[in-house]
Structures are given as C-alpha cells and as structure tokens.
Design an enzyme around this catalytic site. Structure first.
Site, PDB file in Angstrom:
ATOM      1  N   SER A 173      39.952  52.094  47.828  1.00  0.00           N
ATOM      2  CA  SER A 173      38.878  51.168  48.164  1.00  0.00           C
ATOM      3  C   SER A 173      39.196  50.552  49.518  1.00  0.00           C
ATOM      4  O   SER A 173      40.364  50.548  49.941  1.00  0.00           O
ATOM      5  CB  SER A 173      38.784  50.066  47.098  1.00  0.00           C
ATOM      6  OG  SER A 173      37.964  48.998  47.523  1.00  0.00           O
ATOM      7  N   TYR A 198      42.541  43.603  41.806  1.00  0.00           N
ATOM      8  CA  TYR A 198      41.916  44.848  42.245  1.00  0.00           C
ATOM      9  C   TYR A 198      42.600  45.366  43.515  1.00  0.00           C
ATOM     10  O   TYR A 198      42.941  46.543  43.612  1.00  0.00           O
ATOM     11  CB  TYR A 198      40.432  44.609  42.482  1.00  0.00           C
ATOM     12  CG  TYR A 198      39.649  45.846  42.837  1.00  0.00           C
ATOM     13  CD1 TYR A 198      39.166  46.036  44.133  1.00  0.00           C
ATOM     14  CD2 TYR A 198      39.371  46.825  41.888  1.00  0.00           C
ATOM     15  CE1 TYR A 198      38.440  47.178  44.458  1.00  0.00           C
ATOM     16  CE2 TYR A 198      38.653  47.960  42.203  1.00  0.00           C
ATOM     17  CZ  TYR A 198      38.180  48.123  43.484  1.00  0.00           C
ATOM     18  OH  TYR A 198      37.461  49.255  43.799  1.00  0.00           O
TER      19      TYR A 198
END
Lengths: 274, 304
Positions: A144, A157
C-alpha cells in the site's frame, strides 16, 4: 523475466473483490489458468464464475491466508495439479484504523495475520516450489502507499504494509538469481471494499458512519481497482521487479518520503485519519 | 382550417398529479406498447443490420401503432456499445453505422409518448447465444428489489444509488448508468396533453421532454428546499427520499464488452409507498426461463 500469461498458472489471494478480482479478470482475458483464493466464499466463487465466462479455467478456494495449515493444504493441492506456479499475487489484506495507544492488541494480531503472515505463507510455500522448478516466474505482493508513508491513525495497517515492503525487498534479492521477479505493488486511494470493512479502534470506533464516509471519499477519488489491475498486469508481463506505487498520490508519498522526510513528518503530524 | 390552440388546461402533469388511476393506466399502456415494439424488433434482428437500421425499424413499428412523438428517439447499441464503451461524447449515444454480428449483445432503448403519456424502456437482447449475457440478465433482477426496498424504506435517493453501486460491485460488474448524462439511475416522466405536445427533437430528446426536464434540473440546483430534481443520481441534490410521481428507472451493468439494462416505470405515492407499474414485462418474465449458473447474491442492506 517477461511473461506471457496465456496458459500460465496464476494464484491470486483476496480474489473475492476489489483489486484481486480485477487482476483475476485481467488474467482471465489473457487465457491464464487461475487459482482464486479468498475467505469470502460467495465473492471468490463469483469471481471464478465470471472468469470462466471470459473463457479461462478458474478454480475457487475458500482459504484463510493467515492459517498455516490451510495455506499448506492449498499449496499441496495446487502443486499436485499444476506443479510450480508461474505467477503468485499475494493480495489479500485487511484494514485497521485508529490511534496506536487506543488500539487493542487483538487488532495487531488480526492485521498481522492476514497482511503479513498471509504474504509470508504465499511466498514460502509457492516461492519454494517456483525456485525448485527452475522456470522463473513472478511474485507480486500487494502492499500500500501506507507501506511507504504512514499517516496518523494508521499505525497498525502501515506497520503491516511496511513489513510487506521490507520482506519483498529482501525476497527480491534472494530470488533474482532464480529468474523470479518480485514486485511490491503500493496502491494509493483506491475504491475497494477494504475501506468499508476497515476495523476501527479507539475513538474512531465511536464515530458513527466513519467507514461509510471514508468509502465515499475513496469513491469520489474515482480510482477503481480495474486501473490498479492494469498496472499490475503490465508489471507482470514486463517482468518488472521493485516497488511500484499506483495512483499519483502513492507516487507523491513515495518520492516525498525520500526527498523531504522531515517536511513529510510535519505534514503527517497535522493531518491523517484522526 | 384554424390551427389548434393551446388550451389553458393543456399543461404537463408530473409528480403526484399522475397518480390517478386513469393516468397510471395510460402510462402502463404506453410502457407495454414500447416493450411489445422492442420484442417485435428483436425478432427482426439480422447480421449486417446497423444500429441506425434498427432504430428506423423501431420508429416504423411505433408509427404503425400510432406513435409519432418521443420522450427520446430510439437508441440501438451493439457489442461493446451496450456497455457504453468508447462513447467519448453524448452524441456518440446516437445510433451508429455499427453492424450487427452473430453473438453480439444488443440494447434497444426507446421512449415513445403514447396519447400524451411518456414512457422509457430499455431492452437487452442478443443475436445468438451467450452464457455471460444470460448471467448478467439474471444479475439485473436483484436490482429491481433493491431499489424498491430502498424507496419503501424512505432512504435518500443518493443512498439508494450508492447501494445499487455496491450491489453492482459485489456482482463483479461495472456501473454503466453512471455514463448517462448526469449519471442518472432514473428520471421522472410526465404527461403532456397531445395538443400541447411537440414532435420535434434535439440531440435525440423530444422538445417536450427537454421542456419538462431542463427547467426542473436548473431550478433544483438551488439546493435543498428548492425544486426537487427530476434526475436520480448519487449527488447531494438527491439527498432526500424519492419524490412522488413516476420514475423511469434504468440500472445498467457492464462487464467486458457486454452491457445489459432494463428500464421501467416506478410509481411512488405521497405516503412514500412504491411499486413497479407493471410486473408483466419481458425482463421479469424471461429470467424465469434462463437456466444455468445461479450465483449467490447479496442484496442492498446486506440481506442475501
């Protein structure tokens, strides 16, 4: 090593929706043989059904990528049917958001299990066979933009995605002599279900409708998973190894962190999810 | 011979004015006629016909049945144009010289005005066989219930639009009605007394339709509390429950080079109740005859 996907074997985790599903469609259009994996049974079955409508052979498997025995069983089945894979896409991922000090430890276990161990399982189990087969291949790990730059409110995350970026960098060096390319895909703000399903912790969890509002922001941003899939397929077909940001903001975060890390630090202290 | 004059009572009706039984019956007849036309023209489809040929067939059939005015003139789309691919401008929606080949999906979209009652239908068919097309037709049907449930639950129009979007994504398809002008999922229709109706059209849309829609669209730009928009999309202007009246609803799915849609009239009354004007329509009837894969689907709101 460049790859033509026609009649090649491709396994994609998280294929029940979003980027994984679109990568599956793109591979199906190219005539690949597909192994589609997700914990969402109806989602992955649907992806397989639509891939078969595109003329591809597609097998759907319901597997929790964080489970070592489940992934081992999957790998045994795939290797028995196919031999070594040609392409592996470790895409399955979950979202967690909230201030670190307010986040329950269980959220760390949850995110680490899917986002990191899931990738590790895939790389170990399928990568080993790819090395043994001596045919080269491609491993794509979906990280990501948050694996390049960690905004406020995304410590869990971001930590898992930084882990994917890091392990992929090491893996890339290890597999290069075997002709296996390793790409770390880093999408930015992409309209997928991960936002709607993000687990909220601490004060964020008390904000009613937060997931929906964030999903609406991602939708308005207008960058769909199909576009990410197009970038991913191009990288696989061209044999591109390395970190690959997708979306302008992901590139911006990637370059800004390298060129002006302190300035970025000032910005992230002011802005983020919370 | 004196020219017909516009009577004082010859004004367009819309909204809750249309909910009287005689008006609803008028709309139902108009819609049924339009679908009979589509089914008849489908039987005439042959390889080599162009979209323009097919549009002319539609107009000829309707003219033979006494129709000369349109909410919008007929559209016919073949192949990837059924998924509205490659339409760079709104003019590209107009029927082209694209030729029909075996295996191609087809969409016929026509909005005749019958005795003053405007309807708008969208009919998806194909030449030859296509399991993907059949599957997509099956997958269109949950949207019918999803939209109805949302209206009856008095959800905002924009929210229902997003729920339809979510269902489309879950199904693995693309939302193609977002390619329509103003990204509409639906639009209101009206009744215009025949004496007041103009048969002229501009860019495929009847002047009567434009005279009905354009002022309302402009007026609705005044924000909440102003005139409610006659267009149903995901914008903030639609952050309110569906207004009473008749709505032509047209969810449109796309996957690869195949697009499918249905379009039919939804009745919304002043109490917020809603129902489809007619359940005896081709897309409702034929799903029962489509065999093959039944994939589990998740409806709006999370129910399966």
């Amino acid at each position: 090593m460049k790859i033509e996907l026609c009649n090649r074997s491709v396994l994609i985790t998280g294929a029940g929706s979003g980027i994984g599903r679109e990568v599956a469609f793109a591979c199906a259009r190219r005539g690949a043989r597909l192994w589609l994996v997700d914990i969402d049974a109806s989602g992955v079955q649907r992806t397989a059904m639509l891939c078969s409508m595109l003329g591809a052979r597609a097998e759907a498997r319901v597997v929790d990528v964080s489970s070592t025995p489940s992934m081992r069983a999957l790998a045994d089945e795939v290797h028995q049917c196919e031999g070594a894979l040609d392409v592996l896409v470790n895409n399955a991922g979950v979202g967690v958001a909230g201030n670190l000090v307010e986040t329950d430890l269980s959220a760390w276990d949850f995110a680490y299990g899917v986002n990191v161990k899931g990738v590790v399982h895939g790389c170990r189990l399928f990568g080993a066979e790819m090395v043994a087969a001596k045919r080269g291949g491609h491993i794509m790990n979906v990280a990501s933009a948050a694996g390049l730059l960690a905004p406020r409110g995304m410590s869990v995350y971001a930590a898992t995605k930084f882990a994917v970026v890091g392990l992929s960098e090491s893996l890339r060096a290890e597999l290069r002599p075997h002709g296996i390319a390793v790409t770390t895909l880093c999408p930015g703000v992409v309209d997928t279900a991960i936002v709607r399903n993000t687990r909220l912790e601490g004060s964020l969890a008390e904000r009613s409708g937060f997931n929906e509002r964030m999903a609406a922001v991602y939708k308005r941003r207008g960058y769909g998973p199909g576009r990410v899939a197009a970038v991913a397929l191009a990288a696989i077909e061209q044999g591109r190894s390395g970190v690959l940001p997708v979306t302008p903001e992901a590139w911006g975060m990637y370059l800004a962190k390298r060129l002006a890390p302190e300035f970025v630090g000032l910005l992230t202290a002011r802005g983020g999810l919370i | 011979m004196p020219l017909p004059t516009r009577s004082k009572s010859a004004h367009s009706l819309d909204g809750s004015d249309l909910l009287r039984p005689e008006h609803l019956e008028g709309f139902r007849r108009a819609q049924a006629l339009a679908y009979r036309c589509a089914e008849a023209v489908e039987k005439e489809l042959r390889p080599g016909m162009t979209e323009q040929d097919v549009a002319r067939c539609i107009e000829a059939w309707l003219a033979d049945h006494g129709v000369h005015g349109y909410f919008h003139r007929p559209f016919a789309w073949f192949a990837e144009r059924t998924a509205l691919r490659g339409l760079r401008t709104d003019l590209a929606f107009l029927p082209s010289k694209r030729r029909l080949e075996d295996g191609m999906p087809v969409i016929l979209d026509v909005a005749p005005i019958v005795e003053g009652y405007a309807c708008d239908i969208g009919y998806a068919c194909k030449l030859g066989s296509s399991p993907l097309h059949d599957q997509m037709l099956r997958d269109l049907m949950p949207h019918r219930q999803c939209i109805l449930d949302g209206v009856r639950a008095q959800k905002d129009m924009s929210r229902i639009y997003r729920e339809v979007d979510l269902l489309i994504a879950q199904q693995g398809y693309e939302n193609r009605h977002k390619r329509y002008p103003f990204s509409v999922l639906a639009h209101r229709v009206s009744y215009t007394p025949p004496a007041a109706h103009s048969e002229r059209a501009f860019l495929g849309f009847g002047l009567s339709a434009l005279a009905f829609l354009v002022p309302k669209v402009l007026a609705s730009a005044g924000g909440k509390g102003a005139v409610q928009s006659p267009l149903w999309n995901g914008h903030r202007r639609c952050d309110h429950p569906v207004t009473p009246g008749l709505w032509a609803v047209e969810p449109h799915l796309g996957f690869a080079d195949v697009g499918v849609k249905w379009e039919e009239l939804l009745v919304v009354d002043e109490a917020g109740d809603a129902y489809w004007l007619d359940d005896d329509l081709p897309h409702v009837r034929r799903v029962a005859t489509l065999g093959g894969t039944r994939a589990r689907l998740t409806l709006c709101g999370g129910a399966s």
